[in-house]
Scaffold this active site. Structure first.
Site, PDB file in Angstrom:
ATOM      1  N   ASP A  39       0.865  -1.178   0.000  1.00 20.63           N
ATOM      2  CA  ASP A  39       0.000   0.000   0.000  1.00 20.63           C
ATOM      3  C   ASP A  39       0.899   1.224   0.000  1.00 20.63           C
ATOM      4  OD1 ASP A  39      -3.258   0.202   0.886  1.00 20.63           O
ATOM      5  OD2 ASP A  39      -2.091   2.061   1.035  1.00 20.63           O
ATOM      6  N   ASP A  65       3.706   2.387  -4.460  1.00 21.88           N
ATOM      7  CA  ASP A  65       2.792   3.203  -5.257  1.00 21.88           C
ATOM      8  C   ASP A  65       2.692   2.541  -6.624  1.00 21.88           C
ATOM      9  OD1 ASP A  65       1.414   5.045  -6.748  1.00 21.88           O
ATOM     10  OD2 ASP A  65       2.762   6.721  -6.353  1.00 21.88           O
ATOM     11  N   VAL A  66       1.539   1.932  -6.917  1.00 23.18           N
ATOM     12  CA  VAL A  66       1.424   1.164  -8.160  1.00 23.18           C
ATOM     13  C   VAL A  66       1.491   2.043  -9.398  1.00 23.18           C
ATOM     14  CG1 VAL A  66       0.137  -0.697  -7.036  1.00 23.18           C
ATOM     15  CG2 VAL A  66      -1.114   1.167  -8.179  1.00 23.18           C
ATOM     16  N   ASN A  92      -5.393  -5.046  -6.385  1.00 21.21           N
ATOM     17  CA  ASN A  92      -6.598  -4.418  -5.871  1.00 21.21           C
ATOM     18  C   ASN A  92      -6.515  -2.894  -5.791  1.00 21.21           C
ATOM     19  OD1 ASN A  92      -9.074  -4.207  -4.039  1.00 21.21           O
ATOM     20  ND2 ASN A  92      -7.442  -3.487  -2.676  1.00 21.21           N
ATOM     21  N   TYR A 158     -13.258   7.048 -14.496  1.00 25.91           N
ATOM     22  CA  TYR A 158     -13.174   5.868 -13.625  1.00 25.91           C
ATOM     23  C   TYR A 158     -13.640   4.617 -14.361  1.00 25.91           C
ATOM     24  CZ  TYR A 158     -14.242   2.703  -9.757  1.00 25.91           C
ATOM     25  OH  TYR A 158     -14.318   1.600  -8.926  1.00 25.91           O
ATOM     26  N   LYS A 162     -11.715   0.977 -15.476  1.00 26.34           N
ATOM     27  CA  LYS A 162     -12.171  -0.338 -15.029  1.00 26.34           C
ATOM     28  C   LYS A 162     -12.559  -1.233 -16.205  1.00 26.34           C
ATOM     29  CE  LYS A 162     -11.513   0.192 -10.626  1.00 26.34           C
ATOM     30  NZ  LYS A 162     -10.500  -0.616  -9.910  1.00 26.34           N
ATOM     31  N   THR A 193     -16.887  -0.101   2.438  1.00 28.37           N
ATOM     32  CA  THR A 193     -15.460   0.118   2.682  1.00 28.37           C
ATOM     33  C   THR A 193     -15.238   1.574   3.094  1.00 28.37           C
ATOM     34  OG1 THR A 193     -15.031   0.817   0.407  1.00 28.37           O
ATOM     35  CG2 THR A 193     -14.851  -1.559   0.880  1.00 28.37           C
TER      36      THR A 193
END
Length: 254
Positions: A39, A65-66, A92, A158, A162, A193
């Protein structure tokens, strides 16, 4: 949760400090895997890892950091250096941006959400697959969304990312099916969440409107997504690859 035996296996989860990512990491650990939690929030990550270690699980924290490919490469190197292999990965990590008319959205919004949600998944898959290719097997689950299966006003950027995750997943699944690596996507509905709670607080979502659109008339739980991820990575799903699996309380069946 159904029991799967991940003893002796190594799992990696990004966006693992809280929410769905933490639920998946905890589920892998409970089923016997050594788990690498990644994360970009170092403090939240340390808290998550401490809680799992307190329960006796074998876990490793790696700040990552992806959106930065070198950070992703270092994550996979750290995983293999620590445990010698990588058997399962749940990509994820993702972010949301505020609703906005597509004609008014600044390019910075698009670039930000794409760098994490799409490019980040691409980078994770790239480096995970190098290891899985070398060792001759593995399983990857990418986190798409209902936003990868349908559209929604005000969230074009967004949803574009996806949808892109599903394209990455299906193409890579075809490429790696003959090499013993299965690649699938999970498409969560609206899950209870911290990110969803924050969106509710800011007015980006309306509680009543959300549940009214869900045939099961409730939000999903993080552990319900984790259960789908563990199944997709397990031998119980040994003939499943290239799938985008909705876990959504029936939303896309309407």
């Amino acid at each position: 949760m159904i029991s799967y035996d991940y003893t002796g296996q190594v799992a990696l989860v990004t966006g693992a400090a809280k929410g769905v990512g933490f639920a998946a990491a905890a589920a892998f650990a409970t089923q016997g895997a050594a788990v690498v939690l990644a994360d970009r929030d170092a403090d939240a990550l340390d808290h998550a890892v401490d809680s799992l270690r307190a329960d006796g699980h074998t876990v490793l924290a790696v700040t990552c950091d992806v959106a930065d490919e070198e950070s992703v490469a270092a994550l996979v190197r750290s995983t293999v250096d620590e445990y010698g292999r990588l058997d399962a990965a749940f990509n994820n990590a993702g972010i949301q941006v505020p609703r906005i008319d597509v004609a008014d959205e600044p390019a910075e919004n698009f670039d930000r959400v794409a760098s994490v949600n799409l490019r980040g998944v691409w980078a994770c898959m790239k480096h995970e697959l190098r290891q899985m290719r070398a060792q001759g097997g593995g399983a990857i689950v990418n986190c798409s969304s209902l936003g990868g299966l349908v559209g929604n006003p005000g969230l074009a950027s967004y949803h574009a990312t996806k949808h892109g995750v599903i394209g990455l997943t299906s193409s890579a699944a075809l490429e790696y099916a003959p090499r013993g690596v299965r690649i699938n996507a999970v498409c969560p509905g609206t899950i209870d969440t911290p990110m969803v709670a924050d969106m509710l607080e800011k007015g980006a979502l309306e509680d009543g409107a959300m549940t009214a659109a869900i045939p099961m008339d409730r939000l999903g739980r993080p552990d319900e997504i984790a259960a789908a991820v563990l199944w997709l990575c397990s031998s119980a799903a040994s003939y499943v690859t290239g799938v985008a699996l909705p876990v959504d309380g029936g939303y896309v069946a309407r």
